[in-house]
Design an enzyme around this catalytic site. Structure first.
Site, mmCIF file in Angstrom:
data_model
loop_
_atom_site.group_PDB
_atom_site.id
_atom_site.type_symbol
_atom_site.label_atom_id
_atom_site.label_comp_id
_atom_site.label_asym_id
_atom_site.label_seq_id
_atom_site.Cartn_x
_atom_site.Cartn_y
_atom_site.Cartn_z
ATOM 1 N N CYS A 209 0.841 -1.201 0.000
ATOM 2 C CA CYS A 209 0.000 0.000 0.000
ATOM 3 C C CYS A 209 0.880 1.255 0.000
ATOM 4 O O CYS A 209 1.395 1.668 1.042
ATOM 5 C CB CYS A 209 -0.915 -0.010 1.225
ATOM 6 S SG CYS A 209 -1.888 1.490 1.410
ATOM 7 N N CYS B 124 -0.337 4.129 2.162
ATOM 8 C CA CYS B 124 -0.067 3.966 3.599
ATOM 9 C C CYS B 124 1.417 4.203 3.928
ATOM 10 O O CYS B 124 1.729 4.770 4.968
ATOM 11 C CB CYS B 124 -0.419 2.550 4.071
ATOM 12 S SG CYS B 124 -1.943 1.893 3.416
ATOM 13 N N ASP B 125 2.315 3.750 3.072
ATOM 14 C CA ASP B 125 3.723 3.661 3.471
ATOM 15 C C ASP B 125 4.705 4.539 2.694
ATOM 16 O O ASP B 125 5.881 4.602 3.061
ATOM 17 C CB ASP B 125 4.194 2.192 3.355
ATOM 18 C CG ASP B 125 3.404 1.281 4.287
ATOM 19 O OD1 ASP B 125 2.994 1.759 5.356
ATOM 20 O OD2 ASP B 125 3.201 0.108 3.938
#
Ligand code: NAP
Length: 307
Positions: free
Chosen positions: A134, A137-138
């Site tokens: 993701c 997200c990261d």
């Protein structure tokens, strides 16, 4: 035990849209979701092809709007993990959850799909230590660093472009010479200077002490293998359905996607499926919300005429 007319399992766009249509039709409706509602779409940085938002819209904002819209019509949300579903001899269904049992007159299965792993030995070991599924997200952890994206589809190329906002260098490693991604994304990626394509190549191993430090990449045409220093690996090699829970309960295709008809009816009466979890030619937010609407309206008709 509350007896709901519609129990929706899964809180992505398909489930949220089903919930809005069912609740708006005054059916007692609950949506069961183990994480935060929004599904995969909520982790997409910018959804550019959902009609009505010419500038695009962050996936999280779009799905949060869907949630509040459905709740405004009376859809309830329970944050819980579904353990099993079964049909009751007297009719209707029993949903066993981590937090107790729920009775349902109809079920809408909207559990979506999840990221497929590349399938190499070290992948699990480095998950969260440089291996991510993701970018939204990261990506921020890779400010000024070098990352590799694995895959050649829309997700790999789109997220590769997104990663250039953070990473200094982004390799896109794809197993064939041609990308699967749509032309517009390909052109955008090819004109992004931080992106370098490594084609006809597969990642064979991940190296590093505690965190990812390099990948080994093998050219499938020449068999030549080389190590490339990277700080992170973003895996976008497609999806698989999140439908294990329903195996044996309803019919699925050979890949585990739930089979429905055009009205979202599954092989079991009173059970409907919508969105990425079902066998469908296109998995997009726009198709998921359409599926959800059809499933809810079919459920409503089923409740009205079943006796
Ligand atoms: P996808 O289209 O199935 O692409 C998966 C990619 O991973 C393919 O290039 C495939 O290679 C490669 N691959 C599969 N298994 C692999 C393995 N074990 N090792 C290395 N490479 C592997 O998946 P997706 O990109 O996640 O997209 C899923 C759906 O969402 C598609 O319908 C897509 O159009 C849609 N989507 C749309 C947008 C958008 O419209 N902007 C954005 C994201 C996703 P091959 O090409 O050789 O098979």
């Amino acid at each position: 035990m509350t007896n709901y007319e519609v129990v929706i399992i899964g809180g992505g766009p398909a489930g949220l849209s089903a919930g809005m249509y069912a609740a708006r039709a005054k059916l007692k409706t609950v949506l069961l979701e183990r994480g935060l509602p929004g599904g995969q779409a909520s982790t997409t940085d910018n959804i550019e092809n959902y009609p009505g938002f010419p500038e695009g819209m962050p996936g999280l904002d779009l799905t949060m709007r869907m949630l509040s819209q459905a709740q405004r019509f009376g859809m309830e949300v329970k944050n819980t993990d579904v353990l099993s579903v079964e049909e009751l001899p007297e009719g209707g269904f029993l949903v066993k959850t981590f937090d107790g049992e729920i009775a349902a007159k109809t079920l809408i299965l909207a559990t979506g799909a999840k990221s497929k792993p590349i399938g190499i030995a070290e992948e699990e070991q480095y998950r969260g230590r440089g291996v991510s599924y993701c970018a939204t997200c990261d990506a921020a952890f890779f400010q000024g660093k070098t990352v590799a994206v694995v895959g050649g589809g829309d997700s790999a190329v789109q997220e590769g472009i997104y990663l250039t906002k953070f990473a200094e260098k982004v390799y896109i490693v794809h197993r064939r010479n041609e990308l699967r991604a749509t032309k517009v994304l390909q052109e955008k990626a090819k004109s992004t200077p931080q992106i370098e394509f490594i084609l006809d190549s597969v990642v064979t191993s991940i190296l590093g002490k505690d965190n990812v430090e390099a990948i080994k990449v093998r050219n499938v045409k020449t068999d030549e293998e080389k190590a490339i220093a990277v700080d992170g690996i973003f895996v976008y090699v497609g999806k698989e359905p999140s439908a294990e829970l329903f195996r044996g309960f309803i019919d699925m295709d050979e890949w585990g996607y739930i089979i429905t008809d055009a009205k979202m009816q599954t092989s079991r009466k009173g059970v409907f499926a919508a969105g990425d979890v079902r066998q469908t030619p296109l998995r997009q937010v726009v198709t998921a919300v359409a599926d959800g609407a059809i499933a809810a309206v079919t459920a409503e008709q089923y409740l009205e005429y079943k006796d």
